[in-house]
Design a protein around this motif. Sequence first.
Motif, short mmCIF file in Angstrom:
data_model
loop_
_atom_site.label_atom_id
_atom_site.label_comp_id
_atom_site.label_asym_id
_atom_site.label_seq_id
_atom_site.Cartn_x
_atom_site.Cartn_y
_atom_site.Cartn_z
N TYR A 95 0.85 -1.19 0.00
CA TYR A 95 0.00 0.00 0.00
C TYR A 95 0.88 1.24 0.00
CZ TYR A 95 -3.39 3.50 1.56
OH TYR A 95 -4.18 4.61 1.66
N ALA A 96 0.63 2.13 -0.94
CA ALA A 96 1.40 3.38 -1.03
C ALA A 96 0.44 4.52 -1.35
CB ALA A 96 2.48 3.26 -2.11
N THR A 97 0.70 5.68 -0.78
CA THR A 97 -0.19 6.82 -1.00
C THR A 97 0.61 8.10 -1.18
OG1 THR A 97 -2.08 8.03 -0.11
CG2 THR A 97 -0.44 7.27 1.48
N THR A 98 0.05 9.01 -1.97
CA THR A 98 0.59 10.35 -2.13
C THR A 98 -0.52 11.32 -1.73
OG1 THR A 98 -0.15 10.64 -4.42
CG2 THR A 98 1.96 9.53 -4.08
N THR A 99 -0.30 12.60 -1.96
CA THR A 99 -1.33 13.59 -1.63
C THR A 99 -2.48 13.56 -2.63
OG1 THR A 99 -0.13 15.28 -2.88
CG2 THR A 99 0.32 15.12 -0.51
N ALA A 100 -2.32 12.82 -3.75
CA ALA A 100 -3.34 12.84 -4.79
C ALA A 100 -4.02 11.49 -5.02
CB ALA A 100 -2.73 13.30 -6.12
N GLN A 101 -3.36 10.38 -4.65
CA GLN A 101 -3.93 9.07 -4.91
C GLN A 101 -3.23 8.01 -4.07
OE1 GLN A 101 -3.13 8.79 -9.15
NE2 GLN A 101 -1.34 7.53 -8.77
N ALA A 102 -3.79 6.81 -4.09
CA ALA A 102 -3.19 5.69 -3.38
C ALA A 102 -3.14 4.49 -4.32
CB ALA A 102 -3.98 5.35 -2.13
N SER A 103 -2.20 3.59 -4.06
CA SER A 103 -2.06 2.38 -4.87
C SER A 103 -2.05 1.17 -3.97
CB SER A 103 -0.76 2.44 -5.68
OG SER A 103 -0.79 3.53 -6.59
N LEU A 104 -2.71 0.12 -4.44
CA LEU A 104 -2.87 -1.09 -3.63
C LEU A 104 -2.58 -2.31 -4.50
CD1 LEU A 104 -3.95 -2.38 -0.91
CD2 LEU A 104 -6.19 -2.43 -2.04
N ALA A 105 -1.74 -3.19 -4.00
CA ALA A 105 -1.47 -4.47 -4.66
C ALA A 105 -1.65 -5.58 -3.62
CB ALA A 105 -0.06 -4.51 -5.23
N VAL A 106 -2.46 -6.57 -3.96
CA VAL A 106 -2.73 -7.68 -3.06
C VAL A 106 -2.37 -8.98 -3.78
CG1 VAL A 106 -4.48 -8.88 -1.69
CG2 VAL A 106 -4.62 -6.39 -2.01
N VAL A 107 -1.55 -9.82 -3.14
CA VAL A 107 -1.14 -11.09 -3.73
C VAL A 107 -1.53 -12.23 -2.80
CG1 VAL A 107 0.75 -12.49 -4.62
CG2 VAL A 107 0.81 -9.99 -4.89
N GLU A 108 -2.34 -13.14 -3.30
CA GLU A 108 -2.69 -14.34 -2.55
C GLU A 108 -1.80 -15.47 -3.06
OE1 GLU A 108 -6.51 -17.25 -1.55
OE2 GLU A 108 -6.71 -15.62 -3.00
N THR A 109 -0.90 -15.94 -2.21
CA THR A 109 0.05 -16.95 -2.64
C THR A 109 -0.65 -18.28 -2.88
OG1 THR A 109 0.58 -17.65 -0.39
CG2 THR A 109 1.89 -15.85 -1.31
N ALA A 110 -0.11 -19.04 -3.80
CA ALA A 110 -0.63 -20.38 -4.06
C ALA A 110 0.19 -21.38 -3.25
CB ALA A 110 -0.53 -20.71 -5.54
N ALA A 111 -0.44 -22.47 -2.83
CA ALA A 111 0.28 -23.52 -2.13
C ALA A 111 1.38 -24.06 -3.04
CB ALA A 111 -0.67 -24.64 -1.73
N PHE A 112 2.56 -24.37 -2.46
CA PHE A 112 3.69 -24.82 -3.26
C PHE A 112 3.41 -26.18 -3.90
CE2 PHE A 112 7.56 -27.38 -3.63
CZ PHE A 112 8.28 -26.60 -4.51
N VAL A 113 3.69 -26.28 -5.20
CA VAL A 113 3.58 -27.54 -5.92
C VAL A 113 4.94 -27.82 -6.54
CG1 VAL A 113 2.46 -28.78 -7.80
CG2 VAL A 113 1.14 -27.16 -6.41
N ALA A 114 5.54 -28.92 -6.18
CA ALA A 114 6.85 -29.26 -6.71
C ALA A 114 6.74 -29.57 -8.20
CB ALA A 114 7.43 -30.45 -5.96
N THR A 115 7.54 -28.91 -9.02
CA THR A 115 7.53 -29.15 -10.45
C THR A 115 8.78 -29.90 -10.91
OG1 THR A 115 8.55 -26.98 -10.82
CG2 THR A 115 6.16 -27.09 -10.90
#
Length: 241
Positions: A95-115
């Motif tokens: 989450y990052a914000t300035t005086t004019a706007q904010a930005s949001l990035a959300v990552v839901e990790t996946a369970a590890f699968v051995a390849t």
Amino acid sequence: MGKAFKDVEGQTYMVTIIAPKSDDFSSYELQKNMHALFQQAGAVKVSEAKIPNETIDAIPDATRQELLMGLGDVWNSPAETWVVHRPTDEIWIHYATTTAQASLAVVETAAFVATAALLPPDQLKADLDRTGKAVIHVNFATDQTRVLPTSGAQMDAVIALLKADPSLRLAINGYTDDTGTDEHNLALSDGRAKAVLAALVAGGIGADRLQAKGYGRTNPVSTNVDEAGKAANRRVELIKL
């Protein structure tokens, strides 16, 4: 607070938050509301600081453009990182914000699968006899040197090969893809090669029969334009000495 950077992969949501009228935007009010939402979701803050420019600049241009909506103005403003730990996955929030706007990035990790697929002792021997080199399939924790338990069978195969031929000596070479700085990749690949050496020594192989070194992003065997190519370049090679 946070002491290192971590690569996170998974389903991603990114958005830029603005007000209908610029005069109506209050970064303080939005921040308080967002913090309340994060905490209600069970998130804990792990860092709040400006990301070093060299770290941002190390992100490939194409990737940085894709992430721009969720990153915000990280070149000039601090960013917050939050995480929700769950039994099967994690949710990471930038989450990052300035005086004019904010930005949001959300990552839901996946369970590890051995390849990585197991390369058995006879195939290892055949590759080493034919070319003097064999690529073993080792799973590491993301951006770490820790060998995951899913690689136990592969380590056992290399140990069996070495025990069957007491005269065999091997160099263990570690490589990465091109993500991150050269300095980081060199250290990561070197640590991973040495972790494999330690696993073999723990399995009863004399350390005098082995040597380990990392080479970072050098000597790629594929392009780094997609995940398949990057995965091929993240490898551990055994070289007959």
